[in-house]
Scaffold this active site. Structure first.
Site, short mmCIF file in Angstrom:
data_model
loop_
_atom_site.label_atom_id
_atom_site.label_comp_id
_atom_site.label_asym_id
_atom_site.label_seq_id
_atom_site.Cartn_x
_atom_site.Cartn_y
_atom_site.Cartn_z
N LYS A 75 19.66 -43.80 -5.04
CA LYS A 75 19.02 -43.02 -6.11
C LYS A 75 19.53 -43.30 -7.52
CE LYS A 75 22.17 -39.10 -5.63
NZ LYS A 75 22.36 -37.68 -5.69
N SER A 88 10.00 -38.15 -6.01
CA SER A 88 10.68 -37.78 -7.25
C SER A 88 9.67 -37.65 -8.38
CB SER A 88 11.67 -38.90 -7.60
OG SER A 88 12.14 -38.74 -8.92
N TYR A 93 13.74 -48.01 -9.05
CA TYR A 93 13.94 -46.84 -8.18
C TYR A 93 12.64 -46.04 -8.07
CZ TYR A 93 15.12 -42.02 -6.99
OH TYR A 93 15.11 -40.77 -6.43
N LYS A 136 9.86 -45.20 -4.77
CA LYS A 136 9.32 -43.89 -4.35
C LYS A 136 7.79 -43.94 -4.31
CE LYS A 136 13.14 -41.86 -3.66
NZ LYS A 136 13.51 -41.46 -2.31
N ASN A 185 26.51 -39.92 -13.58
CA ASN A 185 25.37 -40.28 -14.43
C ASN A 185 24.62 -39.04 -14.87
OD1 ASN A 185 25.43 -43.15 -14.33
ND2 ASN A 185 24.78 -43.03 -12.20
N LEU A 188 23.67 -34.94 -15.65
CA LEU A 188 24.22 -33.97 -16.58
C LEU A 188 25.11 -32.91 -15.91
CD1 LEU A 188 24.33 -32.91 -19.47
CD2 LEU A 188 22.18 -31.69 -19.04
N ARG A 203 14.53 -30.92 -19.34
CA ARG A 203 14.23 -31.21 -17.93
C ARG A 203 13.94 -29.91 -17.20
NH1 ARG A 203 14.19 -35.45 -19.91
NH2 ARG A 203 15.22 -37.41 -19.28
N ARG A 220 20.11 -42.24 -24.56
CA ARG A 220 20.34 -43.14 -23.42
C ARG A 220 19.07 -43.97 -23.20
NH1 ARG A 220 22.08 -40.41 -17.76
NH2 ARG A 220 20.00 -39.51 -17.96
N PRO A 221 19.20 -45.30 -23.16
CA PRO A 221 17.99 -46.13 -22.98
C PRO A 221 17.23 -45.71 -21.72
CG PRO A 221 19.91 -47.51 -23.41
CD PRO A 221 20.43 -46.11 -23.22
P1 NAD Z 1 22.47 -38.55 -1.66
O1 NAD Z 1 22.86 -39.94 -2.01
O2 NAD Z 1 23.46 -37.47 -1.81
O3 NAD Z 1 21.94 -38.52 -0.16
C1 NAD Z 1 21.27 -39.61 0.44
C2 NAD Z 1 21.90 -39.83 1.82
O4 NAD Z 1 21.21 -40.92 2.44
C3 NAD Z 1 23.37 -40.19 1.77
O5 NAD Z 1 24.08 -39.39 2.68
C4 NAD Z 1 23.40 -41.67 2.17
O6 NAD Z 1 24.59 -42.00 2.85
C5 NAD Z 1 22.16 -41.75 3.05
N1 NAD Z 1 21.57 -43.09 3.13
C6 NAD Z 1 21.20 -43.90 2.11
N2 NAD Z 1 20.68 -45.04 2.59
C7 NAD Z 1 20.72 -44.95 3.94
C8 NAD Z 1 20.33 -45.81 5.00
N3 NAD Z 1 19.82 -47.02 4.75
N4 NAD Z 1 20.48 -45.38 6.26
C9 NAD Z 1 21.00 -44.18 6.53
N5 NAD Z 1 21.41 -43.33 5.58
C10 NAD Z 1 21.28 -43.71 4.29
O7 NAD Z 1 21.13 -38.24 -2.48
P2 NAD Z 1 20.35 -36.87 -2.66
O8 NAD Z 1 20.53 -36.43 -4.07
O9 NAD Z 1 20.67 -35.94 -1.55
O10 NAD Z 1 18.86 -37.40 -2.54
C11 NAD Z 1 18.16 -37.37 -1.30
C12 NAD Z 1 16.81 -38.04 -1.52
O11 NAD Z 1 16.11 -37.36 -2.57
C13 NAD Z 1 16.91 -39.51 -1.94
O12 NAD Z 1 15.88 -40.21 -1.29
C14 NAD Z 1 16.67 -39.46 -3.43
O13 NAD Z 1 16.09 -40.65 -3.90
C15 NAD Z 1 15.68 -38.29 -3.54
N6 NAD Z 1 15.71 -37.65 -4.88
C16 NAD Z 1 16.89 -37.19 -5.38
C17 NAD Z 1 16.91 -36.61 -6.65
C18 NAD Z 1 18.22 -36.13 -7.27
O14 NAD Z 1 18.26 -35.98 -8.49
N7 NAD Z 1 19.26 -35.86 -6.48
C19 NAD Z 1 15.74 -36.46 -7.40
C20 NAD Z 1 14.54 -36.91 -6.83
C21 NAD Z 1 14.54 -37.50 -5.55
N1 UFG Z 2 22.37 -36.19 -20.37
C1 UFG Z 2 23.30 -36.11 -21.39
N2 UFG Z 2 24.58 -36.48 -21.12
C2 UFG Z 2 24.98 -36.89 -19.88
C3 UFG Z 2 24.02 -36.96 -18.84
C4 UFG Z 2 22.71 -36.61 -19.12
O1 UFG Z 2 22.98 -35.74 -22.52
O2 UFG Z 2 26.16 -37.23 -19.71
C5 UFG Z 2 20.98 -35.75 -20.63
C6 UFG Z 2 19.94 -36.84 -20.44
O3 UFG Z 2 19.78 -37.60 -21.61
C7 UFG Z 2 18.71 -36.02 -20.06
C8 UFG Z 2 19.29 -34.81 -19.31
O4 UFG Z 2 20.65 -34.75 -19.70
O5 UFG Z 2 18.08 -35.55 -21.23
C9 UFG Z 2 19.20 -34.94 -17.80
O6 UFG Z 2 19.78 -36.18 -17.41
P1 UFG Z 2 20.13 -36.51 -15.88
O7 UFG Z 2 20.76 -37.85 -15.86
O8 UFG Z 2 20.87 -35.37 -15.28
O9 UFG Z 2 18.69 -36.52 -15.16
P2 UFG Z 2 17.41 -37.44 -15.42
O10 UFG Z 2 16.27 -36.51 -15.68
O11 UFG Z 2 17.68 -38.49 -16.41
O12 UFG Z 2 17.22 -38.17 -14.02
C10 UFG Z 2 17.22 -37.45 -12.78
C11 UFG Z 2 17.74 -38.36 -11.68
C12 UFG Z 2 16.76 -39.47 -11.41
C13 UFG Z 2 15.42 -38.91 -11.10
C14 UFG Z 2 14.97 -38.00 -12.21
C15 UFG Z 2 13.67 -37.34 -11.85
O13 UFG Z 2 18.97 -38.92 -12.07
O14 UFG Z 2 17.20 -40.17 -10.26
O15 UFG Z 2 15.97 -36.99 -12.46
O16 UFG Z 2 13.77 -36.61 -10.69
F1 UFG Z 2 14.54 -39.92 -10.98
#
Ligand code: NAD
Ligand code: UFG
Length: 336
Positions: free
Chosen positions: A84, A124, A148, A152, A197, A199, A230, A291-292
């Site tokens: 992710k 997502s 990424y 999805k 990465n 917030l 957000r 952030r780009p």
């Molecule tokens: P996470 O990394 O904490 O959990 C993902 C889990 O999947 C981990 O335990 C990892 O070990 C396992 N995994 C990854 N690749 C694997 C593989 N090939 N085989 C078996 N296990 C594997 O992430 P999360 O935040 O719990 O996210 C869960 C899902 O939700 C992900 O698909 C992510 O893309 C999606 N998602 C997350 C966010 C977010 O901000 N956390 C937002 C939108 C979507």
């Molecule tokens: N931000 C800061 N400082 C930091 C981190 C983030 O100012 O140190 C700001 C960002 O610029 C943004 C906000 O906080 O405005 C949220 O940033 P996040 O990185 O927490 O979340 P994003 O919305 O950028 O991205 C997240 C996940 C992605 C996912 C997306 C949509 O990281 O994987 O939400 O679900 F795709």
């Protein structure tokens, strides 16, 4: 129901495991621990008072997934497993397509072989891309801005085709907004290694003294206070949303894309202020360059989740900050 959670040891999967188990479902976790710790299983045991079955396998190992589906007589799969990190997906797209797209195909092939056709997919909000209008509803055009996001969207498309080829499939693509927060026990939560990465984990590490200050990426956006906005959603609300999706699918076939958010747009400064309110102290912070690749504002239209799943987020921004902080305090690195 017996539910297989791929990626169930991860952040969202582990919270969903708690909600489903406490509602009386039987949960089996399948994870290769590439982004989670095995200690999560002990922690889940403490919360639940019983251990969960866990299979240590990569989802791309189709034969092992089929075997798990058969051995445990699984009824439905929630597919969390995936990578992710947006930045890493730009650097190494093949790793992301191989893990996220190939991994999903592998799970679906295993399900087809065994005859299980109920599937919930972790999608997502990132599938929408640059907002044409806000809030994003599920009919908003999809144009992801990084590999990424494309993984999805591609899996969503594969699922759509699958449901058209066989109307018995029951598929829900849950488009998560920004999951934050932790279980009330403080035992499970989001604990990235190194410099986060995202917030909320970053703020937690500043509050604990592990990082010196928060860098706020941009204060000149056309937003309520110049900082990015957000739709932050408590991970326990998100977990409840998965149970609602499974309930919905028990009576509905086809392909359903559904936003899981709160519908509320919160700026970086508002989130920081809410956190400071919880810890009763100001955090060191500085405005830095944008952030780009960041979008200025996005948030969810949540009517579809409400109308189809009968689900809506209940927890407040304070609940999100409080639970994140409780989790951080219980999980400080040894030097703190
Ligand atoms: P996470 O990394 O904490 O959990 C993902 C889990 O999947 C981990 O335990 C990892 O070990 C396992 N995994 C990854 N690749 C694997 C593989 N090939 N085989 C078996 N296990 C594997 O992430 P999360 O935040 O719990 O996210 C869960 C899902 O939700 C992900 O698909 C992510 O893309 C999606 N998602 C997350 C966010 C977010 O901000 N956390 C937002 C939108 C979507
Ligand atoms: N931000 C800061 N400082 C930091 C981190 C983030 O100012 O140190 C700001 C960002 O610029 C943004 C906000 O906080 O405005 C949220 O940033 P996040 O990185 O927490 O979340 P994003 O919305 O950028 O991205 C997240 C996940 C992605 C996912 C997306 C949509 O990281 O994987 O939400 O679900 F795709």
């Amino acid at each position: 129901m017996r539910i297989l959670l791929t990626g169930g040891a991860g952040y969202i999967g582990s919270h969903t495991a708690v909600v489903l188990t406490q509602a009386g479902h039987e949960v089996v976790i399948l994870d290769n621990f590439c982004n989670s710790q095995r200690s999560v299983l002990e922690r889940l045991k403490s919360i639940l008072g019983k251990g969960l079955l866990c299979i240590d396998v990569d989802v791309r190992n189709t034969a092992s997934v089929s075997k798990a589906l058969r051995d445990y007589q699984i009824d439905a799969v929630i597919h969390f497993a995936g990578l992710k990190a947006v930045g890493e997906s730009v650097q190494n797209p093949l790793k992301y397509y191989a893990n996220n797209v190939q991994g999903s195909i592998s799970v679906l092939q295993a399900m087809q072989e065994v005859g299980i056709k109920t599937f919930v997919f972790s999608s997502s909000a990132t599938v929408y891309g640059d907002p044409k209008y806000l809030p994003y509803d599920e009919d908003h055009p999809t144009q992801p801005m990084n590999p990424y996001g494309w993984t999805k969207l591609q899996v969503e498309e594969i699922l759509h085709d699958l449901s058209k080829s066989d109307p018995q499939w029951k598929i829900s693509c849950l488009r998560y907004f920004n999951p934050v927060g932790a279980h009330d026990s403080g035992l499970i939560g989001e604990d990235p290694n190194g410099i986060p990465n995202n917030l909320m984990p970053f703020i937690s590490k500043v509050a604990s003294g592990e990082l010196p200050q928060l860098n706020i990426f941009g204060n000149d956006y056309l937003s309520k206070d110049g900082t990015g906005e957000r739709d932050y959603i408590h991970v326990m609300d998100l977990a409840d949303g998965h149970m609602a999706a499974l309930d919905f699918l028990s009576n509905n076939s086809g392909w359903h894309a559904i936003n899981l958010g709160t519908g509320v747009s919160t700026s970086v400064l508002e989130l920081v202020e809410a956190f400071e309110g919880v810890i009763h102290k100001k955090l060191p912070k500085e405005f830095v360059e944008r952030r780009p690749g960041d979008l200025p504002i996005y948030y969810a239209k949540v009517d579809k989740a409400k109308n189809t799943l009968g689900w809506e987020a209940k927890r407040s921004l304070q609940d999100m900050c409080r639970s994140s902080w409780d989790f951080k305090k219980k999980n400080l690195s040894p030097a703190q």
